[in-house]
Enzyme design. Structure first.
Site, PDB file in Angstrom:
ATOM      1  N   TRP A   7       0.835  -1.206   0.000  1.00  0.00           N
ATOM      2  CA  TRP A   7       0.000   0.000   0.000  1.00  0.00           C
ATOM      3  C   TRP A   7       0.868   1.255   0.000  1.00  0.00           C
ATOM      4  CZ3 TRP A   7      -0.600   4.156   3.333  1.00  0.00           C
ATOM      5  CH2 TRP A   7      -1.744   4.933   3.154  1.00  0.00           C
ATOM      6  N   HIS A   8       2.019   1.169   0.657  1.00  0.00           N
ATOM      7  CA  HIS A   8       2.871   2.349   0.769  1.00  0.00           C
ATOM      8  C   HIS A   8       3.537   2.724  -0.542  1.00  0.00           C
ATOM      9  CE1 HIS A   8       2.355   1.942   5.095  1.00  0.00           C
ATOM     10  NE2 HIS A   8       2.753   3.194   5.164  1.00  0.00           N
ATOM     11  N   GLY A   9       3.595   1.801  -1.473  1.00  0.00           N
ATOM     12  CA  GLY A   9       4.189   2.163  -2.746  1.00  0.00           C
ATOM     13  C   GLY A   9       4.388   0.947  -3.616  1.00  0.00           C
TER      14      GLY A   9
END
Lengths: 471, 385
Positions: A323-325
């Site tokens: 989700w963070h990247g």
């Protein structure tokens, strides 16, 4: 537009507050939707239509899900829910992950023909607002809340500018009531102002300054790297990311309060944790809660076999990382925490509880700092080199004269960073403020001075002398 | 509404924030846009023109952001406040300018990327090989290289500086170099005022010492210091370092011209502007902030300085950055000067200028900073149509 910018503070905020409070209560959600879309469109003039699309789709699916429920068709409701989830994730998947998948799939023989889309840029905040929109449809499906009939109110929920870009991620059921009626008052506005100022100061005075130091150490040429310099760099990054993110969350919460919304706290002094488990209860709380409510528990949570439980935890941390990247380092970062949390769950947590406090603190911070190393280097090999430098690999200097100079001149700033990471300032503040009216007044004035100081740092960052000499 | 039920502290928080944001917003809009900042020597962003295209490609948003920063009311006060806050926190520097001893403020960089430098050094070597001239190169130190004595005690100034200088002098191996670093360092160590306290240039005295070194290298006799009569032309010179630092509490520099008998008989000709003036100085700059530009009229592509006494003199081609400006008057006492600034001069190739002037000597005088950033020396070898 970010909150910590002059155009936001002087123009956007002033104008939107004026319009918002000038219109009657029932028109405020429409105003909120309009100004939020403007806020988003300012930075993403084209992607604003994507956001409108998301709003319309989820609004309609919310109504369908509810109607199916009312007509006693849980199967129909489920189908509608699945469709909504698929559409939302497909949009997120395409805009955020398409190029990642394609670039990696190309490595497989036979799939070299796949080509990444060069002009595909990530719509700002898409990870945040997609999760919010999803939470709505799911909450309706679970009958935790009624569907929102008013599209303006629903649109206002999805686009709510205070938390649009970086959270906190609000669950629909938490703000459902506030969308219909919320408190607008001077005490709440004042509270919001103070929270906003705290966040602004954290972002501008602490995070930006720490960030410049991190950039400085990161940019040291390979042959001049030192052990101490590499550590200082990582430590400043550790502070930067905390004050940046939590400062932004504070600003969001503060802006929310000004217009009557109460969002959940997103950070609770994560760096004072005594274990990684505790750290994740204190860091980006709204994301953790989201994954718990909408992924972990639906998968069976911990009310199933040990093996399944481990699988569930694995999934959550894989997704948290991803989700963070869209990059391997974020996946590894997520799995790194999966591993640490499993180890703690198995035996370490009990040991940590018995260990002296400073041992648990050092243990936690040590692994958190390494986590940030994985997080910040999207290029894994550059990260590995930096990690090596921290332990004397690839450099034979422990500390250079410049390191000592930089350490000494930043020592006071470092002390401020450490202190600001603990609840101590807030405790002292609360203690003093309760006692005396005079202190309350002084502290309010201090807050206003902090705004002025933040403005000074913002103005200076643009202060860009083109020095005639050049040269 | 009954105001009494509100806490004064709440009123202060709310009113304080609102007064700030509305106050600045309104005064920014009402006050006319400033177009130029003398302190920073650059044009400022005025309110951008709106177009649908500039909105959709993000240009408008970007310009608004610059507009806010550039037109912020009390902008220079804010910049001072930030510098003061950094100083109070013991940071010793602001915007990469260190607070040195004895009123010096010194721009510095710690690590050097030699990409541009290597291009420049390569260009000098190529030039030396392809031109039949007597070439000398003199690299002037930056303030941080020369003013070791005034740098903060903990700062490893000599180490940082020597490493960088060594790369450059090594890169010029085989070329005749005139060392300006050590002689000026020594003078600075002895407390002489050889570089400005608030500007990155050398003072006229510093330029004089450089002149002595250059004369030595040519085997010529320099005029002694006593030959000149210093004329204080400004005691209010705030230089580029001062502009960068935001440390408004620092005292200004004193600027001098070293006058001598008959210096008015020289003529300085700004070639591309087709103007000239008697002597070496354009005194109109002394009224402005950019006072250093009084020396030979500041930056321009090509300047010729000649003596009007009718005597035949040798021509020296001087390829320089602004450090050459205050040096030129001294050299002009011995040579007719054809001065090129490669940052601005594009009319002819350097070899054509040399051929035209009939010069046998070429002197490159550059500040280390100009060697390290910007590859202007590549122009040395560019052929013109």
């Amino acid at each position: 537009m970010v909150f910590s910018s002059l155009e936001f503070l002087l123009f956007y905020l002033s104008v939107t507050l004026l319009i918002y409070f000038a219109v009657p209560l029932r028109a405020r959600n429409i105003v909120l939707l309009a100004v939020s879309l403007f806020f988003y469109g300012w930075g993403e003039p084209l992607y604003v239509f994507l956001m409108i699309f998301t709003i319309v789709v989820d609004y309609i699916f919310g109504l369908i899900v509810e109607r199916k429920r009312e007509r006693g068709s849980p199967k129909g409701a489920k189908t509608a829910l699945v469709a909504a989830v698929v559409i939302n994730l497909a949009i997120l998947g395409f805009f955020k992950y398409y190029n990642f998948f394609v670039t990696n799939l190309r490595l497989i023989p036979g799939l070299e023909w796949l080509s990444p889309l060069e002009n595909l840029e990530l719509p700002i905040g898409i990870s945040f607002y997609t999760f919010q929109a999803l939470s709505y449809v799911i909450d309706v499906y679970r009958m935790d809340t009624a569907a929102q009939k008013n599209i303006a109110s629903f649109g206002a929920y999805v686009t709510l500018y205070p938390q649009l870009i970086a959270g906190p991620i609000v669950r629909y059921k938490d703000v459902d009531d506030q969308l219909t009626s919320r408190e607008h008052s001077i005490p709440l506005f004042a509270e919001g102002t103070r929270t906003f100022i705290a966040g602004l100061s954290k972002k501008v005075l602490l995070a930006n300054t720490a960030g410049m130091l991190w950039e400085y150490f990161r940019a040291v040429p390979m042959d001049e790297r030192t052990v101490l310099g590499s550590w200082m760099g990582m430590i400043f990054f550790t502070f930067q990311i905390y004050f940046d993110f939590s400062g932004y969350s504070d600003m969001a919460i503060g802006l929310g309060k000004m217009i009557g919304f109460r969002f959940m706290e997103n950070f609770n002094y994560p760096y004072i944790s005594k274990s990684i488990t505790e750290f994740w209860r204190r860091w980006h709380i709204s994301l953790g809660v989201w994954f718990r409510d909408y992924v972990y528990i639906p998968l069976g949570g911990n009310r199933c076999s040990k093996l399944k439980q481990i699988r569930n935890i694995f999934i959550v941390w894989f997704l948290t990382g991803f989700w963070h990247g869209a990059s391997w380092n974020f996946i590894i970062w997520g799995l790194y925490y999966f591993a640490l949390l499993m180890i703690e769950k198995l035996f370490l947590l009990k040991k940590l509880e018995k260990a002296p406090a400073f041992v648990s603190h050092i243990y936690t911070l040590f692994f958190v700092v390494f986590g940030w190393l994985l997080f910040v280097f999207e290029d894994l090999s550059a990260g590995a080199v930096y990690l090596g430098n921290m332990f004397g690999v690839g450099t034979d200097t422990f500390a250079s004269g410049l390191d000592i100079y930089n350490l000494v001149r930043n020592i006071a700033f470092l002390a401020v960073l450490v202190l600001a990471s603990t609840p101590l300032p807030k405790k002292i503040y609360a203690h003093l403020v309760e006692r005396s009216r005079a202190v309350r007044i002084v502290m309010s004035v201090v807050g206003i001075l902090a705004v002025i100081l933040s403005l000074a740092y913002l103005v200076n960052s643009s202060y860009n002398p083109f020095l005639y000499y050049k040269f | 509404m009954n105001k009494k039920k509100y806490r004064l502290s709440d009123i202060i928080s709310v009113a304080g924030l609102l007064v700030i944001i509305y106050g600045f917003a309104v005064s920014m809009i009402l006050s006319p846009d400033k177009t130029f900042s003398e302190d920073e020597n650059r044009t400022l962003q005025t309110f951008p023109r709106f177009s649908f295209e500039s909105l959709t490609n993000g240009e408008f948003a970007e310009k608004i952001s610059k507009y806010c920063a550039d037109q912020m009311p009390l902008r220079s006060v804010f910049i001072d406040v930030k510098a003061a806050a950094e100083t109070l926190l013991g940071k010793v520097e602001n915007n990469n300018v260190v607070i040195g001893n004895d009123g010096y403020i010194i721009a510095k960089s710690d690590y050097t990327d030699f990409t541009d430098a290597d291009k420049n050094l390569g260009a000098i070597k190529e030039f030396a090989e392809s031109n039949e001239v007597q070439l000398r190169v003199a690299i002037a130190g930056r303030s941080q290289d020369v003013l070791l004595r005034y740098m903060p005690e903990l700062y490893p100034a000599k180490e940082v500086s020597d490493g960088t200088f060594a790369h450059v002098t090594d890169g010029l191996d085989g070329i005749t170099q005139i060392d300006l670093l050590e002689p000026l360092r020594q003078r600075a160590d002895e407390g002489e005022y050889v570089y400005y306290r608030t500007d990155h240039h050398w003072t006229t005295l510093g330029a004089y010492y450089a002149y002595v070194e250059i004369m030595d290298s040519y085997g010529l006799e320099p005029y002694p210091l006593e030959y000149f009569t210093p004329e204080v032309v400004s005691e209010e010179f705030y230089g580029t370092t001062w502009s960068k630092a935001g440390m408004k509490w620092v005292s200004p520099d004193t600027m001098e011209f070293f006058r001598f008998e008959g210096d008015d008989a020289y003529v300085t000709e700004i070639v591309e502007r087709e103007t000239s003036f008697d002597g070496f100085y354009d005194r109109s700059y002394l009224e402005k902030k950019d006072k250093y530009s009084a020396f030979i009229g500041g930056n321009s592509g090509r300047v010729r300085i000649t003596a009007q006494d009718g005597k035949e003199r040798e021509t020296l081609v001087l390829i320089k950055d602004s450090f050459g400006h205050s040096l030129a008057p001294f050299l002009a006492m011995h040579f007719d000067l054809d001065i090129l600034d490669l940052r601005y001069y594009t009319a002819q190739s350097v070899s054509d200028v040399i051929a035209e002037s009939g010069a046998g000597k070429v002197l490159i005088i550059y500040n280390l900073d100009s060697v390290l950033s910007g590859d202007t020396l590549v122009q040395l070898n560019v052929e013109m149509e």
